[in-house]
Design a protein around this motif. Structure first.
Motif, PDB file in Angstrom:
ATOM      1  N   SER A  22       0.866  -1.181   0.000  1.00  0.00           N
ATOM      2  CA  SER A  22       0.000   0.000   0.000  1.00  0.00           C
ATOM      3  C   SER A  22       0.898   1.225   0.000  1.00  0.00           C
ATOM      4  CB  SER A  22      -0.875  -0.022   1.266  1.00  0.00           C
ATOM      5  OG  SER A  22      -1.812   1.018   1.258  1.00  0.00           O
ATOM      6  N   ARG A  23       0.556   2.222  -0.816  1.00  0.00           N
ATOM      7  CA  ARG A  23       1.408   3.413  -0.895  1.00  0.00           C
ATOM      8  C   ARG A  23       0.716   4.596  -0.220  1.00  0.00           C
ATOM      9  NH1 ARG A  23       0.872   7.261  -4.477  1.00  0.00           N
ATOM     10  NH2 ARG A  23       2.507   8.826  -4.678  1.00  0.00           N
ATOM     11  N   ASN A  27      -2.566  10.559  -3.660  1.00  0.00           N
ATOM     12  CA  ASN A  27      -3.254   9.541  -4.461  1.00  0.00           C
ATOM     13  C   ASN A  27      -4.506  10.145  -5.080  1.00  0.00           C
ATOM     14  OD1 ASN A  27      -3.669   7.007  -5.605  1.00  0.00           O
ATOM     15  ND2 ASN A  27      -3.042   5.982  -3.736  1.00  0.00           N
ATOM     16  N   LEU A  36      -3.035  10.721   1.449  1.00  0.00           N
ATOM     17  CA  LEU A  36      -3.486   9.622   2.315  1.00  0.00           C
ATOM     18  C   LEU A  36      -2.400   9.303   3.342  1.00  0.00           C
ATOM     19  CD1 LEU A  36      -4.897   7.094  -0.345  1.00  0.00           C
ATOM     20  CD2 LEU A  36      -6.174   8.791   0.975  1.00  0.00           C
ATOM     21  N   GLY A  39      -2.466   4.315   3.540  1.00  0.00           N
ATOM     22  CA  GLY A  39      -2.960   3.907   2.219  1.00  0.00           C
ATOM     23  C   GLY A  39      -4.276   3.134   2.308  1.00  0.00           C
ATOM     24  N   THR A  41      -5.230   0.337   0.865  1.00  0.00           N
ATOM     25  CA  THR A  41      -5.099  -1.116   1.029  1.00  0.00           C
ATOM     26  C   THR A  41      -4.684  -1.448   2.458  1.00  0.00           C
ATOM     27  OG1 THR A  41      -4.411  -1.152  -1.280  1.00  0.00           O
ATOM     28  CG2 THR A  41      -4.109  -3.190  -0.016  1.00  0.00           C
ATOM     29  N   GLU A  42      -3.852  -0.571   3.031  1.00  0.00           N
ATOM     30  CA  GLU A  42      -3.423  -0.796   4.427  1.00  0.00           C
ATOM     31  C   GLU A  42      -4.635  -0.730   5.370  1.00  0.00           C
ATOM     32  OE1 GLU A  42       0.001   1.418   5.685  1.00  0.00           O
ATOM     33  OE2 GLU A  42      -0.255   0.820   7.773  1.00  0.00           O
ATOM     34  N   TYR A  69       1.673  11.964  -7.211  1.00  0.00           N
ATOM     35  CA  TYR A  69       0.857  10.882  -7.773  1.00  0.00           C
ATOM     36  C   TYR A  69       1.227  10.593  -9.238  1.00  0.00           C
ATOM     37  CZ  TYR A  69      -3.168   8.500  -9.739  1.00  0.00           C
ATOM     38  OH  TYR A  69      -3.964   7.610 -10.404  1.00  0.00           O
ATOM     39  N   THR A  72       4.488   8.983  -9.742  1.00  0.00           N
ATOM     40  CA  THR A  72       4.428   7.555  -9.356  1.00  0.00           C
ATOM     41  C   THR A  72       3.789   6.725 -10.463  1.00  0.00           C
ATOM     42  OG1 THR A  72       4.376   8.045  -7.011  1.00  0.00           O
ATOM     43  CG2 THR A  72       3.505   5.913  -7.658  1.00  0.00           C
ATOM     44  N   PRO A 106      -3.036  -2.397  -4.257  1.00  0.00           N
ATOM     45  CA  PRO A 106      -3.836  -1.496  -5.091  1.00  0.00           C
ATOM     46  C   PRO A 106      -3.767  -1.970  -6.537  1.00  0.00           C
ATOM     47  CG  PRO A 106      -1.696  -0.499  -4.607  1.00  0.00           C
ATOM     48  CD  PRO A 106      -1.707  -1.842  -3.913  1.00  0.00           C
ATOM     49  N   ASN A 107      -4.770  -1.658  -7.308  1.00  0.00           N
ATOM     50  CA  ASN A 107      -4.689  -1.875  -8.755  1.00  0.00           C
ATOM     51  C   ASN A 107      -3.769  -0.801  -9.328  1.00  0.00           C
ATOM     52  OD1 ASN A 107      -5.152  -1.659 -11.548  1.00  0.00           O
ATOM     53  ND2 ASN A 107      -7.262  -2.381 -11.378  1.00  0.00           N
ATOM     54  N   TRP A 109      -2.188   0.080 -12.921  1.00  0.00           N
ATOM     55  CA  TRP A 109      -2.151  -0.217 -14.349  1.00  0.00           C
ATOM     56  C   TRP A 109      -2.719  -1.596 -14.660  1.00  0.00           C
ATOM     57  CZ3 TRP A 109      -2.040   4.000 -16.832  1.00  0.00           C
ATOM     58  CH2 TRP A 109      -1.208   5.055 -16.455  1.00  0.00           C
ATOM     59  N   GLU A 137      -9.624   2.419  -8.358  1.00  0.00           N
ATOM     60  CA  GLU A 137     -10.421   3.605  -8.694  1.00  0.00           C
ATOM     61  C   GLU A 137     -11.314   3.328  -9.893  1.00  0.00           C
ATOM     62  OE1 GLU A 137     -11.193   6.756  -7.512  1.00  0.00           O
ATOM     63  OE2 GLU A 137     -10.389   5.789  -5.733  1.00  0.00           O
ATOM     64  N   GLY A 139     -11.030   0.190 -11.782  1.00  0.00           N
ATOM     65  CA  GLY A 139     -10.542  -0.960 -12.551  1.00  0.00           C
ATOM     66  C   GLY A 139     -10.752  -2.296 -11.844  1.00  0.00           C
ATOM     67  N   GLY A 140     -11.285  -2.271 -10.625  1.00  0.00           N
ATOM     68  CA  GLY A 140     -11.512  -3.516  -9.882  1.00  0.00           C
ATOM     69  C   GLY A 140     -10.223  -4.319  -9.737  1.00  0.00           C
ATOM     70  N   GLY A 165     -11.309   2.825  -3.551  1.00  0.00           N
ATOM     71  CA  GLY A 165     -10.548   3.610  -2.573  1.00  0.00           C
ATOM     72  C   GLY A 165     -11.443   4.437  -1.662  1.00  0.00           C
TER      73      GLY A 165
HETATM   74  C1  LIG Z   1       0.746   3.987 -10.046  1.00  0.00           C
HETATM   75  C2  LIG Z   1      -0.737   3.910  -9.925  1.00  0.00           C
HETATM   76  C3  LIG Z   1      -1.477   3.275 -10.905  1.00  0.00           C
HETATM   77  C4  LIG Z   1      -2.867   3.111 -10.772  1.00  0.00           C
HETATM   78  N1  LIG Z   1      -3.555   2.429 -11.740  1.00  0.00           N
HETATM   79  C5  LIG Z   1      -4.874   2.194 -11.546  1.00  0.00           C
HETATM   80  C6  LIG Z   1      -5.612   1.405 -12.497  1.00  0.00           C
HETATM   81  O1  LIG Z   1      -5.074   0.951 -13.517  1.00  0.00           O
HETATM   82  N2  LIG Z   1      -6.928   1.166 -12.235  1.00  0.00           N
HETATM   83  C7  LIG Z   1      -7.564   1.659 -11.117  1.00  0.00           C
HETATM   84  O2  LIG Z   1      -8.747   1.391 -10.943  1.00  0.00           O
HETATM   85  N3  LIG Z   1      -6.884   2.410 -10.194  1.00  0.00           N
HETATM   86  C8  LIG Z   1      -5.573   2.688 -10.394  1.00  0.00           C
HETATM   87  N4  LIG Z   1      -4.877   3.421  -9.462  1.00  0.00           N
HETATM   88  C9  LIG Z   1      -5.580   3.898  -8.249  1.00  0.00           C
HETATM   89  C10 LIG Z   1      -5.294   2.970  -7.059  1.00  0.00           C
HETATM   90  O3  LIG Z   1      -5.583   1.634  -7.375  1.00  0.00           O
HETATM   91  C11 LIG Z   1      -6.148   3.364  -5.849  1.00  0.00           C
HETATM   92  O4  LIG Z   1      -5.993   4.718  -5.556  1.00  0.00           O
HETATM   93  C12 LIG Z   1      -5.815   2.491  -4.631  1.00  0.00           C
HETATM   94  O5  LIG Z   1      -6.877   2.553  -3.704  1.00  0.00           O
HETATM   95  C13 LIG Z   1      -4.541   2.919  -3.948  1.00  0.00           C
HETATM   96  O6  LIG Z   1      -4.291   2.079  -2.858  1.00  0.00           O
HETATM   97  P1  LIG Z   1      -3.180   2.382  -1.747  1.00  0.00           P
HETATM   98  O7  LIG Z   1      -3.577   3.683  -1.089  1.00  0.00           O
HETATM   99  O8  LIG Z   1      -3.276   1.221  -0.832  1.00  0.00           O
HETATM  100  O9  LIG Z   1      -1.846   2.446  -2.435  1.00  0.00           O
HETATM  101  C14 LIG Z   1      -3.515   3.639  -9.619  1.00  0.00           C
HETATM  102  C15 LIG Z   1      -2.765   4.329  -8.646  1.00  0.00           C
HETATM  103  C16 LIG Z   1      -1.397   4.459  -8.790  1.00  0.00           C
HETATM  104  C17 LIG Z   1      -0.602   5.203  -7.736  1.00  0.00           C
END
Ligand SMILES: Cc1cc2nc3c(=O)[nH]c(=O)nc-3n(C[C@H](O)[C@H](O)[C@H](O)COP(=O)(O)O)c2cc1C
Length: 180
Positions: A22-23, A27, A36, A39, A41-42, A69, A72, A106-107, A109, A137, A139-140, A165
């Motif tokens: 989790s980052r 975001n 955040l 994160g 996922t955390e 963001y 990243t 997290p998803n 790409w 966000e 993409g499931g 998210g």
């Molecule tokens: C590098 C990067 C790529 C991402 N690509 C996608 C994506 O392809 N599809 C999507 O639905 N969300 C995408 N997101 C959004 C993250 O999946 C979403 O914000 C997630 O909840 C972040 O989780 P975290 O706070 O645990 O890192 C992307 C975010 C980042 C930083």
């Protein structure tokens, strides 16, 4: 949000590990850039820990990602294109003792961050059950379940949970009905 009621409940008597990437930081949530401190996922990983009492392990990279963001997303795209395996900060010493791995990410790409590829290639998951959970966000789970099956062909990979998210703070009831 995908609801998979009850199918995780029979895991109650097995020893589980919640491993997640989790980052923190900047975001994109619900159409805006937000900071955040913990994160998405955390947050889910810790809720699963509260519900199951299992051990928690953070998958993290030695090289941090940019705070920004967009930067990243660019680094992550380069890593995906290059099939990178970022080095991780820590290892699970006693992986043999776990029957069930709740794998959170997290998803990024369309699949999980390359750090999770590093993690999955670092252990033998044969015979273990892997329960994926993902925040996103829109993409499931993307291709992530398929990618786990490719990397862990002898594991029993359950259908994953996908949580937006913006919904992580209110996911308690869904997690309770799926996991507790
Ligand atoms: C590098 C990067 C790529 C991402 N690509 C996608 C994506 O392809 N599809 C999507 O639905 N969300 C995408 N997101 C959004 C993250 O999946 C979403 O914000 C997630 O909840 C972040 O989780 P975290 O706070 O645990 O890192 C992307 C975010 C980042 C930083």
């Amino acid at each position: 949000m995908i609801l998979k009621k009850n199918y995780l409940k029979n895991m109650a008597n097995t020893k589980g590990l919640i491993a997640y990437y989790s980052r923190k930081g900047q975001n994109y949530v619900g159409g805006s850039i937000v900071n955040l401190p913990v994160g998405n996922t955390e947050i889910i990983a810790k809720k699963i820990q509260e519900l199951t009492g299992n051990d928690l392990f953070e998958i993290d990279t030695i090289k941090p990602y940019p705070k920004d963001y967009t930067e990243t997303t660019n680094v992550a795209m380069d890593e995906k294109r290059g099939n990178a395996r970022p080095e991780l900060t820590a290892t699970v010493d006693n992986m043999d003792s776990y029957d069930v791995i709740y794998l959170g990410y997290p998803n990024w790409w369309g699949t999980f961050p390359m750090a999770v590829f590093t993690f999955l290639e670092s252990y033998d998951f044969s015979g273990k059950t892997i329960i994926p959970f993902c925040t996103h966000e829109g993409g499931g789970l993307g291709n992530s379940e398929r990618d786990i099956k490719k990397l862990c062909p002898n594991a029993n990979v359950k259908p994953g949970l996908a949580i937006r998210g913006g919904s992580v703070k209110n996911a308690d009831n869904m997690l309770k009905s799926s996991i507790a």
